[in-house]
Each structure stands twice: as structure tokens, then as C-alpha cells.
Design a protein around this motif. Sequence first.
Motif, PDB file in Angstrom:
ATOM      1  N   TYR A 179       3.856  12.513   3.138  1.00 51.33           N
ATOM      2  CA  TYR A 179       3.253  11.458   3.962  1.00 51.33           C
ATOM      3  C   TYR A 179       3.658  10.094   3.425  1.00 51.33           C
ATOM      4  N   ARG A 188      -4.427   7.250   4.121  1.00 49.66           N
ATOM      5  CA  ARG A 188      -4.674   7.863   2.807  1.00 49.66           C
ATOM      6  C   ARG A 188      -5.604   9.061   2.939  1.00 49.66           C
ATOM      7  N   ALA A 201      -3.572  11.951   4.434  1.00 49.69           N
ATOM      8  CA  ALA A 201      -2.649  12.524   3.453  1.00 49.69           C
ATOM      9  C   ALA A 201      -3.379  13.401   2.443  1.00 49.69           C
ATOM     10  N   VAL A 241       2.515  12.105  -1.413  1.00 48.45           N
ATOM     11  CA  VAL A 241       2.325  10.781  -0.826  1.00 48.45           C
ATOM     12  C   VAL A 241       3.263   9.746  -1.433  1.00 48.45           C
ATOM     13  N   GLU A 244       4.139   5.364  -0.638  1.00 51.30           N
ATOM     14  CA  GLU A 244       3.669   4.187   0.092  1.00 51.30           C
ATOM     15  C   GLU A 244       4.784   3.151   0.195  1.00 51.30           C
TER      16      GLU A 244
END
Length: 235
Positions: A181, A196, A199, A206, A208
Motif C-alpha cells: 500500500y 493508514r 493498510a 506500507v 508513503e
Amino acid sequence: MPGVNEMTEPKPAIVLVHGVWSDGSVWREVITLLAHQGFLVVAAQIPLTSFDEDVAAVNRALDNQEGPVVLVGHSYGGGVISEAGNHPKVAKLVYIAALAPQPGEALGAILGKNPPAAHVEMRPDKHGFIWATSEQYQDAMAHDIHRGLVHLAVAVQKPFAGAIFGASVGKPAWQTKPSWYLIATEDRILNPETQREIAAAIGATVRETPTAHMPMLSRPEAVAGIIAEAALTGS
């Protein structure tokens, strides 16, 4: 140097699924980056006329691949890949600032979990389809990309049938297949906190990136990076 009898395992194919107010061209920079790494990439063109028809379009693209597939979805496309990802050729899932429903959860319900920073007024046309204006797209979807790209994205957008956000998935593919993700931390339409939570709920790996809701346009390297990571992990 590999031995005479050693074979290099082929890379999986990558199938990309766009969200609403988009078409497959939204992935163009990502496609180029992945192709340069030797991946076969296909951008599925979903009609956005109904959830079932969108899933069927992705399944046709999956049927056309020869080997295992990494299936990637952006935004609403995350709901589509959660269903289409049950296809036997799909090995892994990648969600890009995307919806990933729990079993039986309506896609639209996810959007309301944490209020988004931007409010988009959605007015269906006489056929029941919803379009985005350039101003809406710039403010809510892509405040960090230049206006020329916004105009292009709006020009090629596919309007969507509002009913698609009432759809749900009975057995989401992330329950049985590894997922990644990418969180867009400056997203104004799908709250980063919601991303968040999604995920964490699906047990995804994860990453970002500091961008708005269209990272394939603003941060294509980050998008290509997480897709390549998923494709090469375990291979």
C-alpha cells in the motif's frame, strides 16, 4: 556468473487499474519506468459504468496474461482489484492511495471514515454519470501537479456511474494474497489516516510519499518503486 543449468525466473506481468475520473493513460510515466526495468505492463481500461463491468474488464486483461500478475489499483480501482484479485493468475496486490474494503463493506462507506480535506460536489448528468471540472480536479485530486497535466487528465477522464460506490466485495483478494500500500500523505480526497487504517487492516507492506491523490502523475517514481518491490519480493 550463473551456471549453465540455472534459469532466470521471468518477471511477473503488471496490470494497472485506474480510478474514477481517469483512464489508462494516467499511468503513462509509471508504465515507462516499469518497462525500462523489463516488466510487461498493461493498463486495463475499465468503463466505470458498474462495479461488475469494471471487474469483468480487469478479468479480461488478466486472462490475456501468460504468467503470474501483480495487480495494481488506484483509488476506486482498489475496490476493483480486491474482487478481480481472486483471479488465479494474480499473485500480489498493490494499492495506490486506494480503497480496500472489508468483506461486505460498501466502497463509499470507506470515504466517510475520516473527513477529507476537500469537498467535491458531485452532480450526476442526465444519464447518471458524474464528471469532474478542472477546478475540482486541481483542488481535490492533484493540487501538486501543474495545470497542463490537470487539463490533460480532465480531458481524457471517464465519468463514473454514482452507483459504483455502493458496491461491496464478498471475499477480498487481500485476505489470501500479499499486498502493498502506497499512502499519499497530502491526499485531500481519501484522508491519509483512512489510508493508514486500510493498510493496517489488510496487513499490507506500507510505503508513503508526500503527494496528493494522483501519485502516478506527481510521484511516478514512488509508484513504480512500490510496484517493482512487490513484483520482485520473493522472486
